[in-house]
Design a protein around this motif. Structure first.
Motif, PDB file in Angstrom:
ATOM      1  N   GLY A  40      26.797 -20.965  -7.314  1.00 43.26           N
ATOM      2  CA  GLY A  40      25.577 -21.425  -6.658  1.00 43.26           C
ATOM      3  C   GLY A  40      25.013 -22.732  -7.194  1.00 43.26           C
ATOM      4  N   ARG A  41      25.802 -23.438  -8.019  1.00 43.75           N
ATOM      5  CA  ARG A  41      25.273 -24.687  -8.592  1.00 43.75           C
ATOM      6  C   ARG A  41      24.987 -25.725  -7.511  1.00 43.75           C
ATOM      7  N   THR A  42      25.978 -25.975  -6.644  1.00 44.43           N
ATOM      8  CA  THR A  42      25.742 -27.009  -5.627  1.00 44.43           C
ATOM      9  C   THR A  42      24.791 -26.493  -4.550  1.00 44.43           C
ATOM     10  N   TYR A  43      24.792 -25.184  -4.299  1.00 43.65           N
ATOM     11  CA  TYR A  43      23.813 -24.619  -3.369  1.00 43.65           C
ATOM     12  C   TYR A  43      22.402 -24.931  -3.876  1.00 43.65           C
ATOM     13  N   PHE A  58      28.834 -19.699   2.274  1.00 43.70           N
ATOM     14  CA  PHE A  58      30.006 -18.886   2.585  1.00 43.70           C
ATOM     15  C   PHE A  58      30.802 -18.656   1.301  1.00 43.70           C
ATOM     16  N   ASP A  59      31.305 -17.466   1.149  1.00 41.54           N
ATOM     17  CA  ASP A  59      32.280 -17.203   0.072  1.00 41.54           C
ATOM     18  C   ASP A  59      32.941 -15.856   0.358  1.00 41.54           C
ATOM     19  N   ARG A  60      33.990 -15.575  -0.370  1.00 38.49           N
ATOM     20  CA  ARG A  60      34.665 -14.277  -0.154  1.00 38.49           C
ATOM     21  C   ARG A  60      33.727 -13.132  -0.459  1.00 38.49           C
ATOM     22  N   GLY A  78      33.445 -13.178   3.238  1.00 40.79           N
ATOM     23  CA  GLY A  78      34.757 -13.067   3.876  1.00 40.79           C
ATOM     24  C   GLY A  78      35.510 -14.376   3.738  1.00 40.79           C
ATOM     25  N   ASP A  79      36.699 -14.404   4.297  1.00 40.40           N
ATOM     26  CA  ASP A  79      37.531 -15.601   4.243  1.00 40.40           C
ATOM     27  C   ASP A  79      36.968 -16.648   5.202  1.00 40.40           C
ATOM     28  N   ILE A  80      36.629 -17.812   4.667  1.00 40.60           N
ATOM     29  CA  ILE A  80      36.002 -18.875   5.486  1.00 40.60           C
ATOM     30  C   ILE A  80      36.892 -19.256   6.671  1.00 40.60           C
ATOM     31  N   ARG A  81      38.180 -19.152   6.486  1.00 42.85           N
ATOM     32  CA  ARG A  81      39.094 -19.485   7.592  1.00 42.85           C
ATOM     33  C   ARG A  81      38.730 -18.694   8.838  1.00 42.85           C
ATOM     34  N   ALA A  97      32.229 -28.670   1.431  1.00 41.28           N
ATOM     35  CA  ALA A  97      33.296 -27.700   1.138  1.00 41.28           C
ATOM     36  C   ALA A  97      33.840 -27.957  -0.263  1.00 41.28           C
ATOM     37  N   ASP A  98      33.582 -27.016  -1.138  1.00 39.22           N
ATOM     38  CA  ASP A  98      34.113 -27.101  -2.513  1.00 39.22           C
ATOM     39  C   ASP A  98      35.035 -25.908  -2.705  1.00 39.22           C
ATOM     40  N   ILE A  99      36.145 -25.917  -1.982  1.00 40.78           N
ATOM     41  CA  ILE A  99      37.032 -24.754  -2.021  1.00 40.78           C
ATOM     42  C   ILE A  99      38.456 -25.128  -2.455  1.00 40.78           C
TER      43      ILE A  99
HETATM   44  N1  SAM Z   1      30.293 -25.467  -5.464  1.00 38.58           N
HETATM   45  C1  SAM Z   1      30.216 -24.194  -6.178  1.00 38.58           C
HETATM   46  C2  SAM Z   1      29.200 -24.291  -7.291  1.00 38.58           C
HETATM   47  O1  SAM Z   1      28.727 -25.405  -7.568  1.00 38.58           O
HETATM   48  O2  SAM Z   1      28.853 -23.260  -7.875  1.00 38.58           O
HETATM   49  C3  SAM Z   1      31.554 -23.813  -6.750  1.00 38.58           C
HETATM   50  C4  SAM Z   1      32.546 -23.427  -5.717  1.00 38.58           C
HETATM   51  S1  SAM Z   1      33.995 -22.718  -6.433  1.00 38.58           S
HETATM   52  C5  SAM Z   1      34.832 -24.104  -7.061  1.00 38.58           C
HETATM   53  C6  SAM Z   1      34.939 -22.308  -5.019  1.00 38.58           C
HETATM   54  C7  SAM Z   1      34.473 -21.068  -4.322  1.00 38.58           C
HETATM   55  O3  SAM Z   1      35.080 -21.063  -3.021  1.00 38.58           O
HETATM   56  C8  SAM Z   1      34.921 -19.788  -5.003  1.00 38.58           C
HETATM   57  O4  SAM Z   1      33.798 -18.980  -5.247  1.00 38.58           O
HETATM   58  C9  SAM Z   1      35.877 -19.124  -4.014  1.00 38.58           C
HETATM   59  O5  SAM Z   1      35.731 -17.723  -3.943  1.00 38.58           O
HETATM   60  C10 SAM Z   1      35.454 -19.761  -2.696  1.00 38.58           C
HETATM   61  N2  SAM Z   1      36.552 -19.852  -1.722  1.00 38.58           N
HETATM   62  C11 SAM Z   1      37.666 -20.611  -1.801  1.00 38.58           C
HETATM   63  N3  SAM Z   1      38.431 -20.456  -0.708  1.00 38.58           N
HETATM   64  C12 SAM Z   1      37.768 -19.573   0.097  1.00 38.58           C
HETATM   65  C13 SAM Z   1      38.038 -18.996   1.363  1.00 38.58           C
HETATM   66  N4  SAM Z   1      39.149 -19.293   2.041  1.00 38.58           N
HETATM   67  N5  SAM Z   1      37.148 -18.124   1.868  1.00 38.58           N
HETATM   68  C14 SAM Z   1      36.022 -17.801   1.193  1.00 38.58           C
HETATM   69  N6  SAM Z   1      35.706 -18.338  -0.013  1.00 38.58           N
HETATM   70  C15 SAM Z   1      36.566 -19.198  -0.555  1.00 38.58           C
END
Ligand code: SAM
Length: 159
Positions: A40-43, A58-60, A78-81, A97-99
């Motif tokens: 949640g840092r960037t949030y 969004f996150d898993r 869930g899966d963002i896809r 998007a930081d994924i």
């Molecule tokens: N920006 C965030 C912060 O500052 O705290 C950090 C994000 S972290 C690097 C990446 C996050 O994306 C992880 O919590 C991971 O579970 C999620 N993530 C990656 N691919 C995903 C997907 N396909 N579906 C859902 N969540 C996904």
């Protein structure tokens, strides 16, 4: 460069870009989407910059600090896809998007669907900020803030 140095530079680039785009985003109506809530840092940073916007994260699963966890109506698990598809057409002013994972084979799979999703959720003139490059004709690369090296983090405008 050590992995620690590389990590610090990436986060610095992320913060500098998020700071630089506030005025651009404020020129467009619409919510902010945070793909990859993480802890949640960037949030939290986006919330500071855009206090009057709806921010949908969004996150898993929810693994953020409790103080950086969105209200239930703005948290999509869930899966963002798949989960992201319901938000195509929402007209977001900003999608971040930081994924990326740093694992080329995993990121290559993400890049088969993320660029289209970012195009789909953004309003015209909406801003895309991403840890992975988004190669789509609808996404025009924008100049990076001073001090951010090309390729460290990515910034686009939806045409
Ligand atoms: N920006 C965030 C912060 O500052 O705290 C950090 C994000 S972290 C690097 C990446 C996050 O994306 C992880 O919590 C991971 O579970 C999620 N993530 C990656 N691919 C995903 C997907 N396909 N579906 C859902 N969540 C996904």
């Amino acid at each position: 460069m050590s992995r620690l140095d590389s990590f610090i530079r990436r986060l610095t680039a992320q913060r500098d870009i998020l700071n630089a785009i506030v005025a651009l985003v404020n020129g467009t109506e619409g919510p902010v989407l945070e793909f990859g809530l993480g802890n949640g840092r960037t949030y939290d940073h986006l919330r500071e910059h855009f206090p009057d916007r709806r921010i949908i994260a969004f996150d898993r699963e929810v693994r953020s600090y409790s103080s950086s966890t969105p209200p239930a109506e703005n948290m999509v698990t869930g899966d963002i896809r798949k989960s992201g598809q319901a938000f195509v057409g929402i007209g977001a002013a900003l999608a971040h998007a930081d994924i990326g994972t740093g694992h080329d084979e995993i990121d290559a799979i993400t890049l088969t669907w993320l660029p289209q999703l970012m195009v789909g959720v953004l309003a015209r003139d909406g801003i895309a900020v991403s840890g992975l490059p988004l190669e789509r004709p609808e996404l025009e690369p924008l100049p990076l803030p001073a001090g951010v090296k090309e390729g460290r983090y990515f910034l686009y405008r939806r045409t």
